[in-house]
Scaffold this active site. Structure first.
Site, PDB file in Angstrom:
ATOM      1  N   SER A  16       0.860  -1.178   0.000  1.00  0.00           N
ATOM      2  CA  SER A  16       0.000   0.000   0.000  1.00  0.00           C
ATOM      3  C   SER A  16       0.898   1.231   0.000  1.00  0.00           C
ATOM      4  O   SER A  16       1.854   1.312   0.787  1.00  0.00           O
ATOM      5  CB  SER A  16      -0.931  -0.011   1.210  1.00  0.00           C
ATOM      6  OG  SER A  16      -1.888   1.015   1.064  1.00  0.00           O
ATOM      7  N   GLU A  17       0.593   2.183  -0.882  1.00  0.00           N
ATOM      8  CA  GLU A  17       1.501   3.311  -1.141  1.00  0.00           C
ATOM      9  C   GLU A  17       1.836   4.128   0.099  1.00  0.00           C
ATOM     10  O   GLU A  17       2.857   4.806   0.140  1.00  0.00           O
ATOM     11  CB  GLU A  17       0.881   4.235  -2.197  1.00  0.00           C
ATOM     12  CG  GLU A  17      -0.393   4.934  -1.694  1.00  0.00           C
ATOM     13  CD  GLU A  17      -1.174   5.638  -2.798  1.00  0.00           C
ATOM     14  OE1 GLU A  17      -0.966   5.303  -3.972  1.00  0.00           O
ATOM     15  OE2 GLU A  17      -1.986   6.515  -2.483  1.00  0.00           O
ATOM     16  N   ASN A  18       0.951   4.080   1.112  1.00  0.00           N
ATOM     17  CA  ASN A  18       1.176   4.920   2.287  1.00  0.00           C
ATOM     18  C   ASN A  18       2.168   4.310   3.269  1.00  0.00           C
ATOM     19  O   ASN A  18       2.317   4.818   4.374  1.00  0.00           O
ATOM     20  CB  ASN A  18      -0.148   5.231   2.985  1.00  0.00           C
ATOM     21  CG  ASN A  18      -0.901   3.995   3.372  1.00  0.00           C
ATOM     22  OD1 ASN A  18      -1.039   3.071   2.573  1.00  0.00           O
ATOM     23  ND2 ASN A  18      -1.371   3.943   4.589  1.00  0.00           N
TER      24      ASN A  18
END
Lengths: 221, 218
Positions: free
Chosen positions: B54-56
């Protein structure tokens, strides 16, 4: 050396009108809500805000937008569920917006903190977000030249900190916080647990050299 | 809608997610885009270990926590509460996007407004200037991830095609899509254009062609 401030108000006191301010966080995590509230109270206006999102509901960056303190937003994703204050200000033409792909935003900030004069990225090549930028082809792959993005101040949030400004984070609350600390002239960190004893150097994620001021704020969002 | 379109049998969102999940190999590092693609993880066949990015700032995204055990600082890119699966790691944004841009993620599953027969993708902005543009991590994902799967409805609500000879919306990336999964068919993007992989639920190819804005090769 002791970088601790005794209050959020003291920590944000140096921020003048017209300052560029990086604000850490993604979604609800890693946002320095205490420092943002203190900045609102302090009254600085005409700010350029650099952050991934542009606030949601009535908290965080949305409060600054609601109070009319923001002149420009540089972000990747301003349109989140509940980003009503951003949308109001944007539709009324009261703020400027620069949309940057999220990885390019992170890397531009990193470049500013690391002394890099710009970089070539494949992200956005051939799209509207590359218009007006220098492009280059290397081994058949198109690249866009992107500039470093520094700021006058960074407001960041960490889980742990010591008086030397060393920081440690919790889960996905890390996001933009470490790199913003590097890129700002004056980085202010709100930490949940602030210690007079040093953090274990093995657990330090952001070394204190990147941090100018630490202040304790125990509240979790 | 035309009579032809009414004859078509469509996959539900769950059936479409399951169809995409069939093609995710054991041992893959996968990024699921926000919205419908996030449901793919629930349908990966037993016995395959897939690691979700997940990009975060997490690799090894686990299922949602039980009620009452949510951690506001442990979320995914859709801002939903998640858990960390065994073997997970946390990192900052530059590292997260190095995983994408640097070619370390094997597959990304994304939604789309439009896909062109040359693999061009439009999924970040429409032609409606009222809405402020919001790109997030979409352009970074398509710039670096080796295999881009698009998962979307075959047509817009008004029946107009989303699979086109050329996109009319602003592009996210040029020639980046590998395969498109719709509620009617699975299509590969090849040098010749869209090539049929399979038709959903015994649909007739000519009927699917009638609601597609570009040729489908077999």
């Amino acid at each position: 050396m002791d970088k601790r401030a005794d209050s959020l108000a003291t920590a944000v006191a140096p921020i003048p009108d017209g300052a560029s301010v990086m604000i850490g966080g993604f979604g609800s995590s890693g946002i320095p809500f205490g420092l943002i509230d203190a900045l609102l109270e302090q009254g600085a206006t005409d700010l350029t805000i650099i952050s991934n999102n542009a606030g949601a509901g009535e908290t965080g960056i949305a409060k600054l937008l609601k109070a009319g303190r923001v002149a420009k937003v540089i972000c990747s994703y301003p349109r989140s569920p509940g980003s009503i204050w951003f949308e109001k200000r944007y539709e009324a033409g009261e703020i400027d917006l620069e949309v940057v792909p999220q990885g390019t935003l992170a890397e531009r900030i990193r470049a500013a903190g690391a002394g890099i004069g710009g970089f070539l990225t494949p992200t956005g090549y051939g799209t509207r977000l590359a218009e007006g930028k220098e492009v280059r082809e290397i081994d058949g792959q198109g690249y866009v030249m992107e500039a470093p993005l520094p700021a006058d101040f960074a407001l960041i949030r960490a889980a742990r900190g010591d008086k030397w400004g060393n920081l440690g984070f919790h889960a996905t609350a890390r996001n933009f916080n470490p790199v913003m600390a590097m890129a700002a002239d004056h980085a202010i960190a709100e930490v949940r647990a602030l210690s007079a004893d040093p953090l274990d150097p093995e657990t330090v994620v952001t070394p204190g050299i990147f941090v100018d001021c630490v202040v304790e704020y125990e509240v979790r969002p | 809608m035309s009579d032809v379109a009414e004859q078509l049998t469509r996959l539900s969102d769950a059936e479409l997610a399951a169809r995409v999940a069939e093609d995710i190999p054991d041992g893959s590092y996968v990024n699921l885009g926000i919205g419908k693609p996030t449901h793919v993880s629930g349908y990966v066949p037993e016995g395959r270990e897939v690691i979700y990015h997940s990009e975060n700032g997490i690799i090894g995204v686990g299922p949602p926590p039980p009620e009452g055990e949510e951690d506001v600082e442990l979320i995914d890119a859709s801002k939903r509460y998640v858990t960390a699966a065994p073997g997970a790691a946390y990192f900052d944004h530059p590292d997260s996007f190095a995983m994408m841009r640097g070619g370390h993620i094997d597959i990304a599953v994304l939604g789309a407004y439009q896909v062109a027969q040359n693999g061009d993708l439009a999924n970040w902005a429409t032609l409606d200037e009222k809405f402020p543009p919001a790109v997030g991590g979409a352009m970074d994902l398509v710039a670096g991830v080796k295999t881009i799967f698009v998962m979307m409805r075959h047509q817009n609500r008004d029946g107009s095609p989303k699979l086109l000879e050329r996109c009319t919306y602003p592009l996210t990336g040029l020639g980046v899509v590998s395969r498109v999964y719709t509620d009617l068919a699975v299509l590969d993007v090849t040098p010749e254009g869209f090539r049929l992989v399979d038709l959903a639920k015994g649909n007739d190819l000519e009927a699917v062609r009638a609601v597609t804005g570009a040729p489908i090769h077999t």
